[in-house]
Motif scaffolding. Structure first.
Motif, PDB file in Angstrom:
ATOM      1  N   PRO A   1      15.877  45.241   7.134  1.00 13.05           N
ATOM      2  CA  PRO A   1      16.149  44.025   6.866  1.00 13.05           C
ATOM      3  C   PRO A   1      16.402  43.288   5.627  1.00 13.05           C
ATOM      4  CG  PRO A   1      13.581  44.478   6.819  1.00 13.05           C
ATOM      5  CD  PRO A   1      14.582  45.610   7.501  1.00 13.05           C
ATOM      6  N   ASN A   2      16.424  44.332   4.455  1.00 14.10           N
ATOM      7  CA  ASN A   2      16.804  44.069   3.350  1.00 14.10           C
ATOM      8  C   ASN A   2      18.228  44.098   3.042  1.00 14.10           C
ATOM      9  OD1 ASN A   2      17.182  44.209   0.432  1.00 14.10           O
ATOM     10  ND2 ASN A   2      15.613  45.796   0.104  1.00 14.10           N
ATOM     11  N   PRO A   3      19.047  42.955   2.869  1.00 12.71           N
ATOM     12  CA  PRO A   3      20.233  43.054   2.624  1.00 12.71           C
ATOM     13  C   PRO A   3      20.999  43.903   1.406  1.00 12.71           C
ATOM     14  CG  PRO A   3      19.305  40.991   1.795  1.00 12.71           C
ATOM     15  CD  PRO A   3      18.386  41.838   2.388  1.00 12.71           C
ATOM     16  N   TYR A   4      20.056  44.447   0.609  1.00 15.00           N
ATOM     17  CA  TYR A   4      20.653  45.041  -0.445  1.00 15.00           C
ATOM     18  C   TYR A   4      20.932  46.564  -0.249  1.00 15.00           C
ATOM     19  CZ  TYR A   4      19.750  41.028  -3.214  1.00 15.00           C
ATOM     20  OH  TYR A   4      19.749  39.678  -3.902  1.00 15.00           O
ATOM     21  N   ARG A   5      20.396  46.653   0.927  1.00 17.30           N
ATOM     22  CA  ARG A   5      20.671  48.297   1.521  1.00 17.30           C
ATOM     23  C   ARG A   5      21.885  48.329   2.255  1.00 17.30           C
ATOM     24  NH1 ARG A   5      15.819  51.311   1.806  1.00 17.30           N
ATOM     25  NH2 ARG A   5      17.538  52.999   2.164  1.00 17.30           N
ATOM     26  N   TYR A   6      22.445  47.122   2.519  1.00 21.07           N
ATOM     27  CA  TYR A   6      23.951  47.123   3.185  1.00 21.07           C
ATOM     28  C   TYR A   6      24.858  47.289   2.143  1.00 21.07           C
ATOM     29  CZ  TYR A   6      21.008  45.871   7.367  1.00 21.07           C
ATOM     30  OH  TYR A   6      20.588  46.017   8.332  1.00 21.07           O
ATOM     31  N   ASP A   7      25.726  48.181   2.645  1.00 20.10           N
ATOM     32  CA  ASP A   7      27.126  48.647   1.622  1.00 20.10           C
ATOM     33  C   ASP A   7      28.333  47.760   1.905  1.00 20.10           C
ATOM     34  OD1 ASP A   7      25.576  51.201   2.793  1.00 20.10           O
ATOM     35  OD2 ASP A   7      25.580  50.818   0.499  1.00 20.10           O
ATOM     36  N   TYR A   8      28.515  47.235   3.173  1.00 21.03           N
ATOM     37  CA  TYR A   8      29.749  46.662   3.981  1.00 21.03           C
ATOM     38  C   TYR A   8      29.583  45.370   4.471  1.00 21.03           C
ATOM     39  CZ  TYR A   8      31.419  51.290   3.123  1.00 21.03           C
ATOM     40  OH  TYR A   8      31.577  52.524   2.573  1.00 21.03           O
ATOM     41  N   TRP A   9      30.245  44.275   4.279  1.00 21.93           N
ATOM     42  CA  TRP A   9      29.927  43.026   4.904  1.00 21.93           C
ATOM     43  C   TRP A   9      31.248  42.333   5.324  1.00 21.93           C
ATOM     44  CZ3 TRP A   9      25.177  40.515   4.713  1.00 21.93           C
ATOM     45  CH2 TRP A   9      24.079  41.059   3.830  1.00 21.93           C
ATOM     46  N   GLY A  10      31.010  41.523   6.287  1.00 19.87           N
ATOM     47  CA  GLY A  10      32.319  40.945   6.806  1.00 19.87           C
ATOM     48  C   GLY A  10      32.363  39.717   6.442  1.00 19.87           C
ATOM     49  N   GLN A  11      33.462  38.900   6.800  1.00 19.98           N
ATOM     50  CA  GLN A  11      33.679  37.496   6.135  1.00 19.98           C
ATOM     51  C   GLN A  11      33.114  36.494   6.647  1.00 19.98           C
ATOM     52  OE1 GLN A  11      35.961  37.169   3.386  1.00 19.98           O
ATOM     53  NE2 GLN A  11      35.454  39.440   3.466  1.00 19.98           N
ATOM     54  N   GLY A  12      32.167  36.565   7.688  1.00 19.11           N
ATOM     55  CA  GLY A  12      31.482  35.673   8.299  1.00 19.11           C
ATOM     56  C   GLY A  12      31.947  34.805   9.508  1.00 19.11           C
ATOM     57  N   THR A  13      31.262  34.215  10.246  1.00 19.01           N
ATOM     58  CA  THR A  13      31.793  33.485  11.383  1.00 19.01           C
ATOM     59  C   THR A  13      30.918  31.968  11.333  1.00 19.01           C
ATOM     60  OG1 THR A  13      32.515  32.990  13.594  1.00 19.01           O
ATOM     61  CG2 THR A  13      30.706  34.454  13.274  1.00 19.01           C
ATOM     62  N   GLN A  14      31.469  31.010  11.536  1.00 23.80           N
ATOM     63  CA  GLN A  14      30.629  29.521  11.563  1.00 23.80           C
ATOM     64  C   GLN A  14      30.111  29.309  12.803  1.00 23.80           C
ATOM     65  OE1 GLN A  14      30.273  27.365   8.843  1.00 23.80           O
ATOM     66  NE2 GLN A  14      28.735  26.513  10.343  1.00 23.80           N
ATOM     67  N   VAL A  15      28.771  29.194  12.739  1.00 24.62           N
ATOM     68  CA  VAL A  15      28.021  28.554  14.112  1.00 24.62           C
ATOM     69  C   VAL A  15      27.437  27.118  13.642  1.00 24.62           C
ATOM     70  CG1 VAL A  15      26.106  29.154  15.407  1.00 24.62           C
ATOM     71  CG2 VAL A  15      27.344  31.204  14.839  1.00 24.62           C
ATOM     72  N   THR A  16      27.732  26.226  14.551  1.00 20.90           N
ATOM     73  CA  THR A  16      27.225  24.997  14.162  1.00 20.90           C
ATOM     74  C   THR A  16      26.572  24.470  15.457  1.00 20.90           C
ATOM     75  OG1 THR A  16      29.052  24.297  12.869  1.00 20.90           O
ATOM     76  CG2 THR A  16      27.984  22.617  13.719  1.00 20.90           C
ATOM     77  N   VAL A  17      25.359  24.231  15.621  1.00 28.95           N
ATOM     78  CA  VAL A  17      24.506  23.594  16.437  1.00 28.95           C
ATOM     79  C   VAL A  17      24.305  22.138  16.371  1.00 28.95           C
ATOM     80  CG1 VAL A  17      22.643  24.044  17.988  1.00 28.95           C
ATOM     81  CG2 VAL A  17      23.461  25.788  16.823  1.00 28.95           C
ATOM     82  N   SER A  18      24.699  21.385  17.336  1.00 26.19           N
ATOM     83  CA  SER A  18      24.698  19.883  17.227  1.00 26.19           C
ATOM     84  C   SER A  18      23.278  19.632  18.082  1.00 26.19           C
ATOM     85  CB  SER A  18      25.929  19.205  17.871  1.00 26.19           C
ATOM     86  OG  SER A  18      26.067  19.493  19.376  1.00 26.19           O
ATOM     87  N   SER A  19      22.949  18.483  17.745  1.00 18.39           N
ATOM     88  CA  SER A  19      21.605  18.019  18.409  1.00 18.39           C
ATOM     89  C   SER A  19      22.031  16.765  19.269  1.00 18.39           C
ATOM     90  CB  SER A  19      20.664  17.518  17.349  1.00 18.39           C
ATOM     91  OG  SER A  19      21.424  16.306  16.509  1.00 18.39           O
TER      92      SER A  19
END
Length: 126
Positions: A108-126
């Protein structure tokens, strides 16, 4: 080097579902632990879920436990995050990450990760 590309984000109504995918290239991810993290507007990055390289161990943040499921297909070099019963507070950019330590743990520790993606947006409307 490992390149990670997330996909599957989008706009969904509360209560709906999305499945995120993270495809790895450049090197097989079969011995890498994988994780999903997210960053909501104005908030710190937070851990969502992780899976060990064997797939034998998974770990979830309390906020998503019982609603999200992480899985991986090493033959396809892809990790997934199935998100059900989505809530507006799940709105964020979701990132996948790879841990090359070769330890068979769900980290669960993000500092243990070496490679990261650029991300994808998730939007949840109410």
């Amino acid at each position: 080097q490992v390149q990670l590309v997330e996909s599957g984000g989008g706009l969904v109504q509360a209560g709906g579902s999305l499945r995120l995918s993270c495809a790895a290239s450049g090197r097989t991810m079969s011995r890498y632990g994988m994780g999903w993290f997210r960053r909501a507007p104005g908030k710190e990055r937070e851990f969502v879920s992780a899976i060990s390289w064997s797939g034998g161990s998974t770990y979830y943040a309390n906020s998503v436990k019982g609603r999200f499921t992480i899985s991986r297909d090493n033959a396809k070099n892809t990790v997934y995050l199935q998100m059900n019963s989505l809530k507006p507070e799940d709105t964020a950019v979701y990132y996948c990450a790879a841990d090359s330590s070769y330890m068979d743990v769900a980290e669960p520790n993000p500092y243990r990760y070496d490679y990261w993606g650029q991300g994808t947006q998730v939007t949840v409307s109410s």
